[in-house]
Design a protein around this motif. Sequence first.
Motif, PDB file in Angstrom:
ATOM      1  N   MET A 138      11.328  66.445  78.847  1.00 11.80           N
ATOM      2  CA  MET A 138      11.745  65.756  77.627  1.00 11.80           C
ATOM      3  C   MET A 138      10.813  66.086  76.468  1.00 11.80           C
ATOM      4  N   ALA A 139       9.513  66.133  76.743  1.00 11.01           N
ATOM      5  CA  ALA A 139       8.540  66.425  75.684  1.00 11.01           C
ATOM      6  C   ALA A 139       8.658  67.866  75.201  1.00 11.01           C
ATOM      7  N   LYS A 140       8.905  68.791  76.109  1.00 16.30           N
ATOM      8  CA  LYS A 140       8.936  70.206  75.744  1.00 16.30           C
ATOM      9  C   LYS A 140      10.255  70.634  75.114  1.00 16.30           C
ATOM     10  N   TYR A 141      11.366  70.162  75.665  1.00 14.61           N
ATOM     11  CA  TYR A 141      12.680  70.655  75.228  1.00 14.61           C
ATOM     12  C   TYR A 141      13.490  69.648  74.408  1.00 14.61           C
ATOM     13  N   GLY A 142      13.020  68.404  74.322  1.00 12.44           N
ATOM     14  CA  GLY A 142      13.727  67.401  73.541  1.00 12.44           C
ATOM     15  C   GLY A 142      15.072  66.985  74.103  1.00 12.44           C
ATOM     16  N   VAL A 143      15.225  67.055  75.411  1.00 14.76           N
ATOM     17  CA  VAL A 143      16.478  66.655  76.056  1.00 14.76           C
ATOM     18  C   VAL A 143      16.346  65.228  76.588  1.00 14.76           C
ATOM     19  N   THR A 144      17.466  64.620  76.925  1.00  8.83           N
ATOM     20  CA  THR A 144      17.481  63.298  77.529  1.00  8.83           C
ATOM     21  C   THR A 144      17.591  63.456  79.042  1.00  8.83           C
ATOM     22  N   GLY A 166      22.097  52.680  92.731  1.00  5.87           N
ATOM     23  CA  GLY A 166      21.633  51.746  91.717  1.00  5.87           C
ATOM     24  C   GLY A 166      22.125  52.185  90.350  1.00  5.87           C
ATOM     25  N   PRO A 167      21.884  51.380  89.328  1.00  6.81           N
ATOM     26  CA  PRO A 167      22.299  51.774  87.981  1.00  6.81           C
ATOM     27  C   PRO A 167      21.462  52.958  87.488  1.00  6.81           C
ATOM     28  N   THR A 168      22.054  53.771  86.631  1.00  6.40           N
ATOM     29  CA  THR A 168      21.310  54.908  86.078  1.00  6.40           C
ATOM     30  C   THR A 168      20.240  54.404  85.118  1.00  6.40           C
ATOM     31  N   TYR A 169      19.192  55.203  84.962  1.00  7.28           N
ATOM     32  CA  TYR A 169      18.078  54.852  84.076  1.00  7.28           C
ATOM     33  C   TYR A 169      17.791  56.040  83.175  1.00  7.28           C
ATOM     34  N   THR A 170      17.986  55.835  81.880  1.00  9.14           N
ATOM     35  CA  THR A 170      17.671  56.870  80.904  1.00  9.14           C
ATOM     36  C   THR A 170      16.256  56.621  80.409  1.00  9.14           C
ATOM     37  N   ILE A 171      15.411  57.615  80.544  1.00  5.83           N
ATOM     38  CA  ILE A 171      14.011  57.475  80.144  1.00  5.83           C
ATOM     39  C   ILE A 171      13.939  57.290  78.627  1.00  5.83           C
ATOM     40  N   PRO A 172      13.273  56.235  78.177  1.00  4.41           N
ATOM     41  CA  PRO A 172      13.211  55.984  76.736  1.00  4.41           C
ATOM     42  C   PRO A 172      12.308  56.987  76.010  1.00  4.41           C
ATOM     43  N   GLU A 173      12.645  57.239  74.769  1.00  4.06           N
ATOM     44  CA  GLU A 173      11.871  58.180  73.952  1.00  4.06           C
ATOM     45  C   GLU A 173      10.442  57.679  73.731  1.00  4.06           C
ATOM     46  N   SER A 174      10.267  56.346  73.717  1.00  3.59           N
ATOM     47  CA  SER A 174       8.921  55.790  73.520  1.00  3.59           C
ATOM     48  C   SER A 174       7.977  56.200  74.649  1.00  3.59           C
ATOM     49  N   LEU A 175       8.514  56.353  75.845  1.00  4.44           N
ATOM     50  CA  LEU A 175       7.693  56.785  76.972  1.00  4.44           C
ATOM     51  C   LEU A 175       7.298  58.254  76.829  1.00  4.44           C
ATOM     52  N   VAL A 176       8.179  59.047  76.244  1.00  7.78           N
ATOM     53  CA  VAL A 176       7.869  60.461  75.994  1.00  7.78           C
ATOM     54  C   VAL A 176       6.757  60.567  74.960  1.00  7.78           C
ATOM     55  N   GLU A 177       6.811  59.731  73.921  1.00  8.99           N
ATOM     56  CA  GLU A 177       5.754  59.724  72.907  1.00  8.99           C
ATOM     57  C   GLU A 177       4.419  59.338  73.535  1.00  8.99           C
ATOM     58  N   ARG A 178       4.453  58.362  74.423  1.00  8.86           N
ATOM     59  CA  ARG A 178       3.219  57.985  75.122  1.00  8.86           C
ATOM     60  C   ARG A 178       2.732  59.132  76.002  1.00  8.86           C
ATOM     61  N   TYR A 179       3.657  59.849  76.628  1.00  9.01           N
ATOM     62  CA  TYR A 179       3.308  60.978  77.485  1.00  9.01           C
ATOM     63  C   TYR A 179       2.540  62.044  76.706  1.00  9.01           C
ATOM     64  N   ARG A 180       2.908  62.252  75.455  1.00 13.57           N
ATOM     65  CA  ARG A 180       2.231  63.255  74.632  1.00 13.57           C
ATOM     66  C   ARG A 180       0.773  62.885  74.374  1.00 13.57           C
ATOM     67  N   VAL A 181       0.462  61.586  74.389  1.00 18.80           N
ATOM     68  CA  VAL A 181      -0.898  61.109  74.110  1.00 18.80           C
ATOM     69  C   VAL A 181      -1.657  60.786  75.399  1.00 18.80           C
TER      70      VAL A 181
END
Length: 95
Positions: A6-12, A37-52
Amino acid sequence: MALGTMAKYGVTVTIQCVGLNYYEGYKFRSNAAINFGPTYTIPESLVERYRVDKRGAIAELLSEITIRMKSCYVSAESYEELQQLYTARSVYKPT
């Protein structure tokens, strides 16, 4: 891998948790039950945290996945007991 992609390619990225129960798995064509179980879409806020903070973001994602995996796994002593649980769950409709 999900956060890095997600961080490298900007995909969901969406995660699907699946619970599997095997009964007499050592036997050919033994009984098994699959519970989705229900699907889980990783939030963009977690990707921003991943970058830091990679370790913190990964730990948070793994914790969320663990909770979701536990919610879709049903434990029963036998296949017959599991069938009864599934039947009761399908009959009971909360308001």
